[in-house]
Design an enzyme around this catalytic site. Structure first.
Site, mmCIF file in Angstrom:
data_model
loop_
_atom_site.group_PDB
_atom_site.id
_atom_site.type_symbol
_atom_site.label_atom_id
_atom_site.label_comp_id
_atom_site.label_asym_id
_atom_site.label_seq_id
_atom_site.Cartn_x
_atom_site.Cartn_y
_atom_site.Cartn_z
ATOM 1 N N ASN A 45 53.019 16.935 -12.365
ATOM 2 C CA ASN A 45 52.321 16.561 -10.899
ATOM 3 C C ASN A 45 53.273 17.325 -9.704
ATOM 4 O O ASN A 45 52.709 17.946 -8.841
ATOM 5 C CB ASN A 45 52.116 15.098 -10.440
ATOM 6 C CG ASN A 45 51.149 14.395 -11.680
ATOM 7 O OD1 ASN A 45 50.399 15.087 -12.349
ATOM 8 N ND2 ASN A 45 51.321 13.249 -11.515
ATOM 9 N N GLU A 152 61.100 10.330 -16.292
ATOM 10 C CA GLU A 152 60.219 10.168 -17.389
ATOM 11 C C GLU A 152 60.477 11.034 -18.613
ATOM 12 O O GLU A 152 59.828 11.015 -19.499
ATOM 13 C CB GLU A 152 58.798 10.510 -16.896
ATOM 14 C CG GLU A 152 58.137 9.697 -15.857
ATOM 15 C CD GLU A 152 56.575 9.975 -15.680
ATOM 16 O OE1 GLU A 152 55.994 8.853 -15.086
ATOM 17 O OE2 GLU A 152 56.034 10.946 -15.774
ATOM 18 N N GLY A 267 53.206 9.552 -4.300
ATOM 19 C CA GLY A 267 54.473 9.685 -4.559
ATOM 20 C C GLY A 267 54.964 11.025 -4.941
ATOM 21 O O GLY A 267 55.522 11.778 -4.231
ATOM 22 N N ASP A 268 54.342 11.538 -5.905
ATOM 23 C CA ASP A 268 54.292 12.951 -6.547
ATOM 24 C C ASP A 268 54.042 14.154 -5.531
ATOM 25 O O ASP A 268 54.727 15.194 -5.247
ATOM 26 C CB ASP A 268 53.535 13.281 -7.727
ATOM 27 C CG ASP A 268 54.058 12.361 -8.831
ATOM 28 O OD1 ASP A 268 55.488 11.645 -8.887
ATOM 29 O OD2 ASP A 268 53.483 11.962 -9.790
HETATM 30 P P1 ATP Z 1 52.502 6.641 -6.813
HETATM 31 O O1 ATP Z 1 53.220 5.953 -7.667
HETATM 32 O O2 ATP Z 1 51.074 6.083 -6.458
HETATM 33 O O3 ATP Z 1 52.500 8.154 -6.858
HETATM 34 P P2 ATP Z 1 54.511 5.974 -4.913
HETATM 35 O O4 ATP Z 1 54.353 4.302 -5.229
HETATM 36 O O5 ATP Z 1 55.641 6.591 -5.589
HETATM 37 O O6 ATP Z 1 53.279 6.337 -5.542
HETATM 38 P P3 ATP Z 1 54.125 5.590 -2.283
HETATM 39 O O7 ATP Z 1 55.109 4.915 -1.484
HETATM 40 O O8 ATP Z 1 53.095 4.509 -2.619
HETATM 41 O O9 ATP Z 1 54.639 5.971 -3.600
HETATM 42 O O10 ATP Z 1 53.403 6.660 -1.404
HETATM 43 C C1 ATP Z 1 54.022 7.788 -1.107
HETATM 44 C C2 ATP Z 1 53.704 8.161 0.096
HETATM 45 O O11 ATP Z 1 52.168 8.573 0.104
HETATM 46 C C3 ATP Z 1 53.839 7.498 1.172
HETATM 47 O O12 ATP Z 1 55.087 7.525 1.776
HETATM 48 C C4 ATP Z 1 52.749 7.993 2.305
HETATM 49 O O13 ATP Z 1 53.131 9.262 2.976
HETATM 50 C C5 ATP Z 1 51.579 8.348 1.336
HETATM 51 N N1 ATP Z 1 50.647 7.267 1.114
HETATM 52 C C6 ATP Z 1 50.506 6.505 0.199
HETATM 53 N N2 ATP Z 1 49.526 5.525 0.415
HETATM 54 C C7 ATP Z 1 49.167 5.767 1.474
HETATM 55 C C8 ATP Z 1 48.157 4.928 2.297
HETATM 56 N N3 ATP Z 1 47.395 4.206 1.897
HETATM 57 N N4 ATP Z 1 47.820 5.635 3.475
HETATM 58 C C9 ATP Z 1 48.465 6.716 3.965
HETATM 59 N N5 ATP Z 1 49.349 7.386 3.104
HETATM 60 C C10 ATP Z 1 49.646 6.668 2.106
#
Ligand code: ATP
Length: 326
Positions: A45, A152, A267-268
């Site tokens: 990803n 991973e 996040g990716d």
């Molecule tokens: P995932 O495991 O689902 O890929 P993660 O937990 O590693 O995500 P998050 O902190 O949830 O990472 O999200 C990464 C980035 O994505 C955030 O810093 C933001 O920039 C964007 N993002 C995630 N959710 C939202 C949202 N609901 N609205 C706007 N931006 C978001």
């Protein structure tokens, strides 16, 4: 500008994605509203995000001034062949993807709850866990400009690669997901650390504490103590905190206000956008203003991803993210 080579070393998985209005209770069977398969794995990803967000849709890899290579492992099966083809179709080099005899390709079973947009994931690493230190007698030649790692693949392999990268002075971005506490010396090889809130809690041993802005002072000090220059804590809809530990400056970039369809892969996308722009634009990572612009771009790119279903299919191309300040 010189061509920059980003190498992602990590997982490739086939995602089996079901969508449901709510997750089933124990013993309950629900009929899903849809089912899809897709290419995934944090490594793949992030490679796709890096490739798409460092160039415009339809442009050739070389025009972008940045090459993206993947190193990982798949099984000798249909899923494995599809995973490799998926990378190729995004212009990613796959010479480093090994096909492991007798192994199945990695699989992730993903349940997306439509009401909340939240996801739950069960991962079978399979061939990803067959990627051993012996697969890395040395780093690729020519040396990459930037290596991106996640957790991973076996931890012992990640630690071995970090050691090689430190010896050769290669820049490293670590996204320690799924999070485990690493030995302190591992962080000495890391230049960029990108974690979500859960990962930040685990690596700073503050698990279980309810995060609030008031508490971030303490978390940040613990992150500074790891000795990594660039630390980013992603906060989902709240956006991201960026910390330059060298000059001890902190930036909070608020999240974009968007309608969430599926947050998987946000996040990716963030990691790939950050790395792709860092390499492509030749930004000076000692300049806080440059880094702020880059973080802002990654924040906007990740917000695009949550507005679409799917994982890799939801990752935008560079020209689909508004480019102010980049
Ligand atoms: P995932 O495991 O689902 O890929 P993660 O937990 O590693 O995500 P998050 O902190 O949830 O990472 O999200 C990464 C980035 O994505 C955030 O810093 C933001 O920039 C964007 N993002 C995630 N959710 C939202 C949202 N609901 N609205 C706007 N931006 C978001």
């Amino acid at each position: 500008m010189p061509t920059r080579n980003i190498t992602i070393i990590g997982s490739l998985n086939t995602d089996l994605i079901t969508r449901t209005s709510r997750v089933p209770a124990a013993g309950e069977t629900l009929i899903t509203s849809s089912y899809d398969t897709g290419c995934g794995g944090k490594g793949a990803n992030q490679a796709v995000a890096c490739a798409r967000l460092s160039r415009e849709k339809g442009s050739e890899v070389d025009e972008a001034g940045c090459t993206i290579n993947m190193i990982g492992a798949v099984g000798d099966d249909m899923f494995g062949r599809d995973l490799i083809n998926g990378l190729v179709s995004n212009g990613i080099g796959v010479d480093g993807v090994r096909v492991k005899d007798g192994e199945k390709s990695g699989v992730a079973v993903i349940i997306v709850e439509e009401e909340s947009g939240e996801n739950r994931i069960l991962m079978s690493p399979n061939a990803n866990y067959a990627l051993r230190p012996s697969d890395f007698k040395s780093l690729p030649d020519p040396l990459p400009d930037l290596i991106i790692l996640q957790l991973e693949i076996p931890l012992i392999t990640v630690l071995h690669i970090l050691k090689l990268a430190r010896e050769k002075n290669v820049e490293v971005l670590l996204n320690p997901a799924p999070a485990v506490k690493l030995p302190r010396e591992a962080y000495l090889a890391v230049n960029h650390l990108i974690v979500n809130e859960t990962e930040a809690s685990i690596i700073t041993s503050t698990t279980g504490q309810k995060h609030s802005w008031a508490l971030w002072g303490e978390h940040i000090q613990r992150l500074i103590d790891l000795g990594v220059r660039h630390v980013l804590v992603t906060l989902g809809a709240e956006g991201v905190i960026y910390l330059d530990t060298g000059i001890q400056r902190v930036l909070q970039a608020p999240g974009e206000k968007v309608t969430v369809i599926d947050s998987t892969g946000a996040g990716d996308t963030f990691v790939g956008a950050y790395a792709g722009m860092l390499a492509k634009s030749g930004r000076d990572s000692r300049d806080f203003t440059c880094m702020m612009e880059l973080v802002d771009f990654a924040n906007r790119a990740a917000a695009k991803t949550v507005q679409k279903g799917g994982v890799q299919s939801a990752i935008p191309w560079r020209n689909e993210v508004s480019l102010e300040n980049t």
